[in-house]
Scaffold this motif. Structure first.
Motif, PDB file in Angstrom:
ATOM      1  N   UNK A  91      -0.085   3.315   2.897  1.00  0.00           N
ATOM      2  CA  UNK A  91      -0.883   2.899   1.752  1.00  0.00           C
ATOM      3  C   UNK A  91      -1.149   4.094   0.849  1.00  0.00           C
ATOM      4  N   UNK A  92      -0.974   3.866  -0.466  1.00  0.00           N
ATOM      5  CA  UNK A  92      -1.222   4.927  -1.434  1.00  0.00           C
ATOM      6  C   UNK A  92      -1.518   4.313  -2.797  1.00  0.00           C
ATOM      7  N   UNK A  93      -2.481   4.917  -3.487  1.00  0.00           N
ATOM      8  CA  UNK A  93      -2.794   4.512  -4.849  1.00  0.00           C
ATOM      9  C   UNK A  93      -2.398   5.638  -5.791  1.00  0.00           C
ATOM     10  N   UNK A  94      -1.413   5.344  -6.659  1.00  0.00           N
ATOM     11  CA  UNK A  94      -0.952   6.300  -7.659  1.00  0.00           C
ATOM     12  C   UNK A  94      -1.558   5.908  -9.004  1.00  0.00           C
ATOM     13  N   UNK A  95      -2.736   6.436  -9.298  1.00  0.00           N
ATOM     14  CA  UNK A  95      -3.392   6.050 -10.546  1.00  0.00           C
ATOM     15  C   UNK A  95      -3.709   4.571 -10.546  1.00  0.00           C
ATOM     16  N   UNK A  96      -3.085   3.831 -11.461  1.00  0.00           N
ATOM     17  CA  UNK A  96      -3.327   2.388 -11.549  1.00  0.00           C
ATOM     18  C   UNK A  96      -2.494   1.581 -10.565  1.00  0.00           C
ATOM     19  N   UNK A  97      -1.473   2.197  -9.977  1.00  0.00           N
ATOM     20  CA  UNK A  97      -0.542   1.498  -9.103  1.00  0.00           C
ATOM     21  C   UNK A  97      -0.913   1.735  -7.646  1.00  0.00           C
ATOM     22  N   UNK A  98      -1.004   0.636  -6.884  1.00  0.00           N
ATOM     23  CA  UNK A  98      -1.265   0.731  -5.462  1.00  0.00           C
ATOM     24  C   UNK A  98      -0.122   0.147  -4.657  1.00  0.00           C
ATOM     25  N   UNK A  99       0.220   0.798  -3.535  1.00  0.00           N
ATOM     26  CA  UNK A  99       1.311   0.362  -2.664  1.00  0.00           C
ATOM     27  C   UNK A  99       0.778   0.217  -1.246  1.00  0.00           C
ATOM     28  N   UNK A 100       1.149  -0.892  -0.600  1.00  0.00           N
ATOM     29  CA  UNK A 100       0.785  -1.138   0.790  1.00  0.00           C
ATOM     30  C   UNK A 100       2.005  -1.736   1.483  1.00  0.00           C
ATOM     31  N   UNK A 101       2.622  -0.952   2.398  1.00  0.00           N
ATOM     32  CA  UNK A 101       3.850  -1.378   3.062  1.00  0.00           C
ATOM     33  C   UNK A 101       3.644  -1.420   4.571  1.00  0.00           C
ATOM     34  N   UNK A 102       4.038  -2.537   5.185  1.00  0.00           N
ATOM     35  CA  UNK A 102       3.926  -2.703   6.631  1.00  0.00           C
ATOM     36  C   UNK A 102       5.286  -3.103   7.190  1.00  0.00           C
TER      37      UNK A 102
END
Length: 779
Positions: A353-364
């Motif tokens: 999980x990572x939030x790059x500014x306005x973009x968030x990513x959640x990978x499982x």
């Protein structure tokens, strides 16, 4: 949270809360003094609060383990952008602080999409199961086919079983097999349970019709260890252990969760006994003798947090083992005395999980093999008194040919969630869940292909499913109106050998696939700061699950002819509350479903999922909680749902209630907390009552139903064997903290009036049972 009046000027205060080393502090309470505006910081320690425009503001920030910070900021400071707040360590601070903002549990209750939030943290010292907690909630019934460890299915707002998806921290639970589910996981393991009714949030993105259950595990940034042990009637033992270690920088963590469930489940039941010599059938009360269940579960995990390239990277490995004695099949018509079922697996997982500014990513990601086995090799049968009757012509007690199956289910699951803050009031989300399942196995005593005699389990069966969702959440009218618009795409394809409803291989290698689309809308409108309306509507598709099509290798038969079920759902709700005084919630719902997938008994041994062509109905549920005084609280709820068949072309079933489905149930609870008992101790007392109106195992012509208003009283006009009777269950208990929060003793008497309790498929559950639970927490 009170919202500014329409047209009133507002200011947005944004900031970061960190510790003395500059590390972000998620979960800090941020309150704007002299207002009711407050919030909690997110995983990056960030927060945003919209407040009425003023020249200056006094900000109060609190976090467990840190000194309280109060700071005054002016408008000119706010206009410069995000403000940093640094909290200093406070080793002497008490373990509890008063949080003025909204917790994650409170926030979940206030979302546009209807969620019943069960706060498991509040009751984790009680010897209560998650099944019992959920059954006390409006609109929800968990049906089990016996005692601890028996098969359980969720029924909610007219839908049931796999139409309601199960998640753990937003991830579909299929990859964990039978090792982790609502009937097994201890409440100590969970922060809360979110039960979504109707429309699902984009982040879950599953093909559910009736909703979903999301079990949210405990989150902590601190080192702690917690253990519990419960001993109960019927030689029942339940234990759990949770531990977490994080380094002083809070960039690294390692932890473990484990639990054990074991019970003889040897409670008394009412059965019909057949005399082996005369074939006479007589009623009797006997004690179950081959119903033992044992389940072990362990998960170890480690990861990194709050680094420049990752908010959280978590790697885990799960091991579980289940051993189940089979006392009966789909009904209590015939006992077994030797058959057992087993399941085990080792499951690795990865989450980023990572939030790059306005973009968030959640990978499982996860890949695993789940092994199941069934042993049925007794050459004879048993009676209800545990006596063995040899029969040399039989190879098994469940079936004439017996079973020695060993089946492997291979799973690969990927879940990708992307979020983008397009503007201050608009959040865009994408979610894709793909599941690839294969089945292979052997059974030297099992079904074979006609002609060749080949073991059908040796031929691979395949199942692939992908669910995509895209949604936009928007906020209008200074926060009064919140709107969720969600679109979904569904695809599945599968292939296997077809087997008929009696378990006979037809010799056909069949395959099927389908694509479908769905759309959903959820709106919340705030009338005041504590009162709002909710509306949602959805055109949804639910794909058949692999175990519904392939069977489970045990008592559930395959049905490769299942088709996806499609439904139109409408929900309307109202909620109001006054802090520390009362809360009231009322919801109505309407469903019309084509090809509803329903699990039904096909004989006294086996069940099978079948399509029910046309079902429609509506329902009403209400939930009221009142603080009668500062130490006594009361809660009551009821659910009425009227779901019936239509366009059946059959006079007997036209407008009949959906079979094996309760249509009215209610709960009442009383809770009292007494402080200053002994040396800084306290005691929590509680009482719960549950009532379920009689319902019917099979379809009943409408003219044979009770004449009372909505069928809520009176007697049905037919004989009893098809009726699951009225049921009333009383339970009471206490939790005692001798001093502080570290240690507690919990006791509960369940069904203390020893009422006869029947559940799914009219299978009898346990009578009176006594439970003692010890909890210890080291922080």
């Amino acid at each position: 949270m009170r919202l500014p009046a329409a047209g009133q000027e507002t200011t947005v205060i944004s900031g970061i809360v960190q510790d003395g080393q500059g590390n972000p502090l998620p979960g800090a309470s941020v309150t704007v003094m002299n207002t009711v505006n407050g919030t909690l910081t997110d995983s990056l320690g960030a927060f945003r609060i919209t407040v009425p425009a003023m020249e200056s503001y006094k900000i109060d920030i609190q976090h467990i383990g840190f000194k309280k910070l109060t700071r005054t900021i002016a408008q000119k400071d706010i206009r410069k952008g995000s403000i940093t707040f640094t909290l200093l360590d406070d080793q002497t601070q008490l373990s509890e602080v008063q949080v003025m903002g909204q917790s994650e549990t409170q926030q979940a209750k206030l979302q546009p999409i209807k969620a019943e939030v069960i706060n498991t943290k509040a009751v984790q010292q009680q010897p209560s199961s998650l099944v019992e907690l959920m059954n006390r909630s409006a609109g929800i019934r968990i049906r089990q086919t016996g005692g601890l460890g028996s098969n359980s299915g969720l029924m909610m707002n007219g839908f049931q079983d796999r139409a309601i998806k199960n998640f753990r921290d937003g991830i579909p639970l299929d990859y964990l097999g039978a090792g982790y589910n609502i009937s097994l996981v201890p409440v100590n393991m969970l922060e809360r349970v979110e039960v979504y009714k109707g429309v699902l949030p984009t982040a879950l993105g599953a093909d559910a019709l009736g909703g979903a259950v999301n079990m949210v595990t405990k989150k902590s940034l601190y080192r702690y260890a917690e253990a519990s042990y419960e001993i109960a009637s019927f030689n029942t033992h339940r234990a759990s252990l949770n531990a977490l270690y994080s380094d002083t920088t809070r960039h690294f963590f390692v932890g473990a969760d484990a639990f054990l469930n074991r019970s003889d489940n040897n409670y008394k039941v009412d059965v019909t006994v057949t005399d082996q010599e005369t074939a006479a059938r007589t009623p009797a009360t006997v004690r179950l003798f081959h119903n033992q269940f044992t389940n072990y579960y362990t998960e170890g995990y480690a990861g990194l947090t709050n680094l420049s390239w990752v908010d959280e990277l978590r790697v885990g490995v799960t091991w579980f083992h289940i051993n189940r004695q089979n006392q009966y099949g789909a009904s209590m018509s015939q006992p077994f005395g030797a058959s057992v079922s087993r399941q085990h697996s080792v499951i690795p997982t990865l989450r980023y999980r990572k939030k790059f500014g306005r973009l968030g990513i959640d990978q499982f990601l996860t890949a695993s093999n789940i092994h199941t086995a069934q042993v049925d090799t007794a050459r004879g049968t048993y009676d209800w008194y545990g006596r063995f009757i040899p029969s040399p012509s039989r190879l098994g007690e469940i079936s004439m040919q017996g079973s020695l199956s060993d089946i492997k289910f291979s799973y690969f699951t990927s879940r990708t969630h992307l979020s983008y803050q397009a503007a201050e009031n608009h959040l865009v989300e994408f979610n894709v869940v793909s599941t690839n399942i294969g089945r292979t196995g052997t059974d030297p005593m099992g079904l074979t292909l006609p002609g060749t005699g080949q073991d059908i389990l040796s031929l691979p069966a395949k199942y692939y499913k992908i669910i995509g969702a895209a949604g936009v959440q928007s906020v209008f009218l200074n926060g009064k109106l919140t709107n969720n618009l969600i679109a979904k795409f569904f695809h599945y394809n599968t292939s296997t050998i077809n087997v008929d409803m009696y378990g006979t291989a037809l010799g056909e290698h069949r395959s099927t696939s389908e694509n479908s689309f769905g759309i959903a809308e959820a709106v919340k409108f705030a009338l005041t700061g504590n009162t709002f309306l909710r509306f949602s509507a959805e055109a949804a598709t639910r794909l058949p699950e692999q175990d519904e099509m392939f069977g489970d290798g045990n008592f559930h038969r395959s049905n490769f002819l299942l088709t996806p079920e499609k439904s139109t759902n409408i929900n309307l709700g109202f909620r109001t509350e006054k802090r520390n005084a009362y809360s009231l919630e009322v919801n109505t719902f309407y469903r019309i479903t084509k090809d509803l997938i329903l699990k039904v008994p096909i004989d006294f041994l086996f069940t099978q999922n079948q399509n029910v062509e046309n079902v429609k109905g509506l329902g009403l549920e209400a939930d009221l909680t009142v603080s009668l005084n500062r130490w006594l609280r009361a809660n009551g709820n009821f659910t009425y749902q009227d779901f019936r068949l239509f366009n059946t072309q059959n006079r007997q079933t036209e407008k009949a209630r959906l079979r094996n489905t309760p249509y009215f149930f209610a709960n009442l609870g009383l809770n009292s907390t007494l402080n200053h008992i002994g040396n800084n101790g306290k005691i929590h007392l509680y009482y719960f009552f549950t009532f379920v109106r009689e319902y019917y195992l099979n379809y009943v012509p409408k003219n044979l139903e009770p004449d009372g208003f909505l069928g809520l009283w009176g007697k049905a006009k037919f004989d009893a064997p098809n009726i699951i009777p009225n049921q009333g269950l009383h339970s009471a208990g206490f939790t005692y903290h001798p001093g502080g929060e570290h240690f507690s003793i919990g006791f509960q008497a369940k069904n203390f009036l020893n009422a006869r309790i029947y559940d799914n498929f009219r299978i009898q559950n346990a009578g009176r049972s006594l439970h003692l639970k010890l909890n210890y927490t080291l922080k």
